[in-house]
Design an enzyme around this catalytic site. Structure first.
Site, PDB file in Angstrom:
ATOM      1  N   ASP A  35       0.827  -1.235   0.000  1.00  0.00           N
ATOM      2  CA  ASP A  35       0.000   0.000   0.000  1.00  0.00           C
ATOM      3  C   ASP A  35       0.848   1.266   0.000  1.00  0.00           C
ATOM      4  O   ASP A  35       0.595   2.185  -0.768  1.00  0.00           O
ATOM      5  CB  ASP A  35      -1.067   0.007   1.116  1.00  0.00           C
ATOM      6  CG  ASP A  35      -0.549  -0.069   2.544  1.00  0.00           C
ATOM      7  OD1 ASP A  35       0.664  -0.307   2.740  1.00  0.00           O
ATOM      8  OD2 ASP A  35      -1.366   0.107   3.476  1.00  0.00           O
ATOM      9  N   ASP A 169      -5.704  -0.313   5.893  1.00  0.00           N
ATOM     10  CA  ASP A 169      -6.530  -0.751   7.021  1.00  0.00           C
ATOM     11  C   ASP A 169      -7.793   0.106   7.154  1.00  0.00           C
ATOM     12  O   ASP A 169      -8.908  -0.413   7.304  1.00  0.00           O
ATOM     13  CB  ASP A 169      -5.731  -0.682   8.332  1.00  0.00           C
ATOM     14  CG  ASP A 169      -4.433  -1.472   8.246  1.00  0.00           C
ATOM     15  OD1 ASP A 169      -4.307  -2.304   7.332  1.00  0.00           O
ATOM     16  OD2 ASP A 169      -3.558  -1.253   9.095  1.00  0.00           O
TER      17      ASP A 169
END
Ligand code: GLA
Length: 382
Positions: A35, A169
């Protein structure tokens, strides 16, 4: 059940009617440590969540009860500092972000709790940030988009809590959909859902119950190592901004210019980004076996090249892979502890849990916890 307990505690503590918000933890099927390299991830929200009951109280005073920790915290909305207790910082960090953006947050009363195991790598902190961001947004009619809620929550973690996490997340907690995983492009933030209804399998997490202290310092080191790799390649290719833009051929061509450790790190990331793309094609074809094979490769890369695994995670992944009871297993999340994620064949579900627990005890003399997880909707009002 959790929501009822929280509501009850709120009503018995504060004299008002609360808004109830839930925000789930996350799993990630594939795409680890990609990410913050602008790559792809494939997460989902799960049936473990943080629930918060919250109401404005028309003052500057904020009173927060952490039900599971049997703890509480009070502060002034116009004048607060970092808390030594730890958990209040997830809330304070969110408020700071609202204030930085000129969005008002008034004094409030709150009770929160949940069933996301702490320190297990299931992003209980992201769930907490997203629950509060969503809650403040709703209470004050700020009309923030889902993406703004994600960004405020991530910024709270980066700037106030001080963990340089990527966006996965918080994005998963907010954007999750029941029975779907999604591919998120961390460069453009485009995302696409994929059905993930497993007729013949269940998702099981094996929780090592350890969290080595290296986790956050090594996480930041990995980010720097990736940056070093990019700056070497940028000397040759002007349109490279992140490892997302790098091909394996470019990497191989310039290997001699790299410190061998930095090279391994970059190789893992470039390969992992390619694996996520491959997994999307496999899912479209319904090839879960192929998907699971990529998970084994991811674990191998995280362990040997990216070096964020640990002996507990390696043990669990190797036992599961050798057992014939799973079609895919790997460590999940940042690493140095937390959980492995396993796609377990239905017929072996009980046997798998017993076997893994017994082996973990025998080899490492540690208790293993396992969680069978379902994929659920993201942050919502109850
Ligand atoms: C942690 C971070 C995420 C991501 C993962 C590794 O969970 O919070 O942003 O980087 O590690 O994939």
């Amino acid at each position: 059940m959790i929501a009822e307990n929280i509501k009850e505690k709120f009503l018995s503590t504060f004299n008002s009617k609360p808004l109830i918000v839930r925000s789930p933890g996350r799993i990630n099927l594939i795409g680890e440590h990609t990410d913050y390299n602008e790559g792809f991830v494939m997460p989902a929200a799960i049936d473990k969540e943080i629930v918060c009951a919250i109401a404005s109280n028309n003052s500057n005073k904020c009173r927060v009860v952490a039900l599971d920790m049997n703890d509480s915290f009070e502060f002034d909305i116009k004048n607060f500092n970092k808390s030594e207790k730890g958990w209040p910082n997830y809330i304070l960090g969110v408020i700071e972000q609202f204030q930085k953006r000129g969005l008002e947050v008034m004094g409030f009363d709150c009770v929160f709790g949940g069933d996301i195991p702490l320190g297990a790598g299931l992003s209980s902190s992201a769930a907490m940030e997203c629950a509060f961001t969503f809650g403040f947004n709703t209470l004050h009619n700020h009309n923030l988009s889902k993406l703004e809620i994600v960004k405020i929550s991530q910024a709270a973690e980066n700037e106030y809590v001080g963990v340089q996490c990527g966006i996965m997340d918080q994005f998963a907690s907010v954007h999750g959909l029941a029975d779907q995983i999604f591919r998120l492009d961390c460069k453009t933030l485009d995302f696409e859902y994929y059905n993930f209804i497993l007729d013949e399998f269940h998702l099981v997490l094996c929780d090592t119950q350890v969290k080595h202290s290296l986790a956050s310092s090594e996480y930041n080191t990995r980010r720097q190592e990736c940056e070093q790799g990019i700056s070497i390649l940028q000397k040759h290719y002007k349109d490279i901004n992140s490892l997302r833009d790098v091909s394996i051929e470019q990497l191989i061509k310039h290997e001699s210019e790299f410190n061998p450790i930095v090279y391994k790190r970059c190789k893992y990331v470039v390969e992992e980004i390619a694996r996520v793309i491959d997994c999307c094609d496999l899912l479209k074809k319904g090839d879960l076996i192929g998907f699971g094979k990529n998970m084994y490769k991811t674990h191998d890369g995280l362990s040997k090249d990216y070096e964020v695994s640990c002996k507990e995670l390696d043990f669990l992944a190797s036992k599961a892979e050798a057992s014939d009871m799973v079609i895919g297993t790997r460590m999940m999340g940042g690493g140095f502890g937390g959980c492995t994620i396993n796609i377990v064949k239905n017929e072996f579900l009980d046997q798998f849990n017993e076997y893994m627990m017994a082996e973990y005890k025998k080899e490492l003399n540690l208790e293993l916890k396992t969680y069978m997880v379902k994929i659920e909707n993201g942050t919502s009002i109850l």
